[in-house]
Design a protein around this motif. Sequence first.
Motif, PDB file in Angstrom:
ATOM      1  N   GLU A  99       0.825  -1.209   0.000  1.00 32.11           N
ATOM      2  CA  GLU A  99       0.000   0.000   0.000  1.00 32.11           C
ATOM      3  C   GLU A  99       0.860   1.260   0.000  1.00 32.11           C
ATOM      4  O   GLU A  99       0.548   2.246  -0.683  1.00 32.11           O
ATOM      5  CB  GLU A  99      -0.926  -0.004   1.214  1.00 32.11           C
ATOM      6  CG  GLU A  99      -1.983  -1.096   1.166  1.00 32.11           C
ATOM      7  CD  GLU A  99      -2.634  -1.348   2.513  1.00 32.11           C
ATOM      8  OE1 GLU A  99      -2.250  -0.656   3.502  1.00 32.11           O
ATOM      9  OE2 GLU A  99      -3.515  -2.218   2.598  1.00 32.11           O
ATOM     10  N   THR A 100       1.953   1.226   0.744  1.00 29.83           N
ATOM     11  CA  THR A 100       2.841   2.382   0.823  1.00 29.83           C
ATOM     12  C   THR A 100       3.540   2.635  -0.504  1.00 29.83           C
ATOM     13  O   THR A 100       3.665   3.784  -0.954  1.00 29.83           O
ATOM     14  CB  THR A 100       3.883   2.172   1.936  1.00 29.83           C
ATOM     15  OG1 THR A 100       3.203   2.011   3.179  1.00 29.83           O
ATOM     16  CG2 THR A 100       4.838   3.352   2.027  1.00 29.83           C
ATOM     17  N   ASP A 142       2.434   1.854  -3.449  1.00 29.36           N
ATOM     18  CA  ASP A 142       1.424   2.402  -4.362  1.00 29.36           C
ATOM     19  C   ASP A 142       1.173   3.881  -4.076  1.00 29.36           C
ATOM     20  O   ASP A 142       1.069   4.701  -5.000  1.00 29.36           O
ATOM     21  CB  ASP A 142       0.123   1.616  -4.229  1.00 29.36           C
ATOM     22  CG  ASP A 142       0.228   0.205  -4.771  1.00 29.36           C
ATOM     23  OD1 ASP A 142       1.130  -0.050  -5.582  1.00 29.36           O
ATOM     24  OD2 ASP A 142      -0.591  -0.641  -4.370  1.00 29.36           O
ATOM     25  N   ARG A 143       1.072   4.203  -2.805  1.00 30.64           N
ATOM     26  CA  ARG A 143       0.770   5.592  -2.415  1.00 30.64           C
ATOM     27  C   ARG A 143       1.892   6.542  -2.811  1.00 30.64           C
ATOM     28  O   ARG A 143       1.622   7.684  -3.227  1.00 30.64           O
ATOM     29  CB  ARG A 143       0.529   5.650  -0.903  1.00 30.64           C
ATOM     30  CG  ARG A 143       0.320   7.061  -0.339  1.00 30.64           C
ATOM     31  CD  ARG A 143      -0.121   7.005   1.115  1.00 30.64           C
ATOM     32  NE  ARG A 143       0.817   6.293   1.964  1.00 30.64           N
ATOM     33  CZ  ARG A 143       1.899   6.847   2.523  1.00 30.64           C
ATOM     34  NH1 ARG A 143       2.183   8.121   2.302  1.00 30.64           N
ATOM     35  NH2 ARG A 143       2.691   6.135   3.307  1.00 30.64           N
ATOM     36  N   LEU A 144       3.127   6.083  -2.712  1.00 28.81           N
ATOM     37  CA  LEU A 144       4.266   6.967  -2.966  1.00 28.81           C
ATOM     38  C   LEU A 144       4.821   6.852  -4.385  1.00 28.81           C
ATOM     39  O   LEU A 144       5.754   7.584  -4.742  1.00 28.81           O
ATOM     40  CB  LEU A 144       5.379   6.662  -1.962  1.00 28.81           C
ATOM     41  CG  LEU A 144       5.033   6.896  -0.480  1.00 28.81           C
ATOM     42  CD1 LEU A 144       6.220   6.544   0.399  1.00 28.81           C
ATOM     43  CD2 LEU A 144       4.614   8.346  -0.248  1.00 28.81           C
TER      44      LEU A 144
END
Length: 480
Positions: free
Chosen positions: A245-246, A248-250
Motif C-alpha cells: 500500500e505504501t 502504491d501511495r508513494l
Amino acid sequence: MSPSPVAAAVAAAHATFEAHNPESRRLHTEAAAHMPGGNTRTVLYAEPFPVAIQSGKGNTLTSVDGKTYIDFLGEFSAGLFGHSHPRIAEAVQTALASGWNYGGESVAEKKLAAAVTSRFAAGGVELVRFTNSGTEANTFAIGAAIAHTGRKTILIFSSGYHGGTFVFPMDLCRWTHNGSQDEPPVRNMNLPHNFVAAPFNNLAETKAIIDALPADSLAAIMIEPVQGSGGCRPAAPGFLKYLRETADRLGALLIIDEVMTSRLGTSGALAAATENTVRADLMTFGKWIGGGMTFGGFGGRRDVMALFDPALGAAKRLMHPGTYNNNVFTMNAGLVALDIYNAEAVAALNARGDKLKAGIDKALFASGLYPDDHAAFLKDVIEVDSFEGETKLYTGGDSTPVALPRVFLASRGSMLNLRFSGSDAGHWHNIYYHFMLEKGIYMASRGYTPLNLVIEDKDVDLFVSAVEEFLATYKAELSA
C-alpha cells in the motif's frame, strides 16, 4: 583462571573436531597459501576450519576424512534436488551432448522463461530475465527501479540479505539510522546506493522512517518474505500488505527478494503468505530454479521489465549483459527443476518441514529451556525488530511481546533455523554445529537447515533425536 563453561564447551568441540578431521585440516592449511584464510566463500567457513567435501550422492556428503553426513543444508536452498537427481543429470548430459558456450540464444532459455512467468504470475511476474546469481538479480532489480522512477532511495530492512553486495546486519542498520560519525560496527562492501534502513516487521517505526523521507525520493522498497540469512524470520502478512500500500501511495516499486524463498509456495512465498493478495512490482530469483546450477533471475511488471528490451535502442534501453545468463546447463536443468518441484512436491516438502519443526519444538519444551509462557507463540511467531530496543516475539494483532528465548526455532515450511540469543550466541551456534557434525548431520554453521527433496522421515527423526541429545547435554550451560 579457568575458562567459562561456554568457552570450555567450544574448546572441547574444536578438539574433537580436529582429532576426527586431520585431512580437512591439512587441506585448509595448504589452501591458505593460495586463498585468504583458505576460503573463497565466506559463509562456508567455520571455526576452527571447515569440513572438506570429497563427494555427494543423493542426500549425503562424504568428507576427505571418510565421514558421511546427511545433508541438511542443501547448498543453502540451491541443492533442493540433492546431489545426483537422475532427471537433473540427464538434463545436463543433454546440454553436454549438444555443445555449450553458444554465444547465441537457445531454445531452452525461451522455454524456461515461459515456465517461470507462468509459475510466478500470481506474484506479479509478467516478464523475466536471467542472471548468474541472486546478487546479480537484485542488482538489476534495484537499477531498474531507479531508472523507472527517476528516484534514488531504496528502503531495506534490518538483518536483510540480498546478495554479497547488499548485506544489512542490525548493527549496521542502527548505525546508519542514528547517523553516527564513528566508524561503522561491521565492514561491508555494499554498493553505494542511497539505502535507508527500517526495522523488520515493525510497522510503527517503519512508518515513521518512511514519513520522514523527502517527498518523491523513494524509488523502491526491498524485502524478503522470509529472511534466510537473517535466521528464517518470516515477514508478517500485514507488514507486507502495508509495504504494498505504501509503495502504491508513494509511486515507488515493491521488490520482493525470492532468491531463497520461492521454494515455499507454488508461486513463491509472497503469494503463499498473503493468499495472492499482494503482488510484487519486481521479484528476484535464484537457488533451486536452476536445478542446482548457477542461476539468478528477475522479473515483474511488463512496463518496468520492458526497459530491458534491446530493440529500444541505446538511448532508451537498460543494458543487461552477462556471458552466462543463458548458459545451456542452467537452462536445461531449470526446465526439469520446475517440473520436478511442482505443487504436490512443494506441499510435501513444507509438510516435512512442519514435522521437523514439531519435533524440535517438543524437544525444546521437554528440556525446560523453552518457557511455558511461549507456548502461544509457536504457530505463527514473528520477530519484530526495533531501532530503539531489543527484538521481540509476537503472534501479531494485540498479542503481548516477549523476549527472545535462550534457544529457539525460527521457521517457515521447509526453511528452518535453530537459533540462540544473548551475547554468547555465536559460541553456541558453533557448539551446536559441531555437535550435529559428530552426529552425522551437515548444516550451516549458523544453524540454517533448508530441507531438500531427498531428505526422508527417518532423517528428520535422526535430526530431532540429535537436537534432544544436544539440549540434554548442554542444559546446565544454556540455563546459566
